[in-house]
Design an enzyme around this catalytic site. Sequence first.
Site, mmCIF file in Angstrom:
data_model
loop_
_atom_site.group_PDB
_atom_site.id
_atom_site.type_symbol
_atom_site.label_atom_id
_atom_site.label_comp_id
_atom_site.label_asym_id
_atom_site.label_seq_id
_atom_site.Cartn_x
_atom_site.Cartn_y
_atom_site.Cartn_z
ATOM 1 C CB SER A 126 -0.910 0.016 1.241
ATOM 2 O OG SER A 126 -0.149 0.256 2.411
ATOM 3 C CB SER A 128 0.393 3.446 4.672
ATOM 4 O OG SER A 128 1.309 2.396 4.901
ATOM 5 C CE LYS A 183 0.634 1.485 8.783
ATOM 6 N NZ LYS A 183 0.053 2.071 7.547
ATOM 7 C CB SER A 287 -0.965 6.021 7.188
ATOM 8 O OG SER A 287 -0.426 5.031 8.051
#
Length: 322
Positions: A126, A128, A183, A287
């Site tokens: 993705s 994010s 992350k 996100s």
Amino acid sequence: MSALTGLLYGALVVYLGGWYLGSWSGNFSLLLFILTLATFGYWLAERLHFLPRRVAAASALEAQDAQRRSELQRQGIQQVDGNVAVARERVLAQPWWLDWTAGLFPVILAVFLLRSFLFEPFKIPSGSMIPTLAIGDLILVNKFHYGVRLPVINKKILANNEPQRGDVMVFRYPVEPGVDYIKRVVGLPGDEVAYLNKKLSINGQPVETRPLPDFYDEDSLRYAQQASEKLGAVEHRILTDKDRPGFVIPMPQFQNFRDNCRYNAEGVVCTVPPGHYFMMGDNRDNSQDSRYWGFVPNENIVGKAFFVWMNFGNLRRIGSFH
């Protein structure tokens, strides 16, 4: 045994096919562990049972051939047809079902050890973490940076470095532990993390940022506001969307983390509990992270991401990142 091996391979193909098509979620660590045990069982059976039987059969074949030649020589026949060496090689050869199980054990074991304790590859699914990591980036994760953990159960058995603000970390998603997320570490245990009006503060101190030229996202065909942010010793880029509001709507079913957070129209303020970490994506308005689903417990840590080893759509992305 050949039928059993074929059945096992058929089940493996069905499992991987359903996993790839999204029919069910899979645990690759557990699958690799099971494959290692299964091929080890075949490898032991080959060394202790099947190979000695083939060697004995080859020896018996050579003995029979030597006896036959000796008998023919006593009858005065010196020229004897047949090459026992070819037949011996065929007798000693592994059948296909052993070649594809016991023969693969060393390779699968090496992959299992490398992936479990040293480095593991991941694919970024993705956006994010844009602009740091792009969709399709194939990255390497250092599995021992935060300590040595047992595979499958992820139990730490040897400590190493503690996570630091600014680290890009792969972890098991607390909402669905079978899924890996990536992350950036923003808050450490005991930190008060505030994200208000799209400004990040830690323990009451605004995080150092400086504006950069707008970033053009080739996937969404849009420009986003870009800035340089410094978390600890790590300086990295972040994106924000001026058209998105600053407030956050958390997942309502996770009251355990909402007790540590205060939400209002400007954003969120959270106090990170012991043994947990507050994670955020660099693409701040695109996100799903700790602002929505809470903190990452220490036992969910997988490793530290540090290198893009391939992106088939853009080879220039290969290299290290912050």
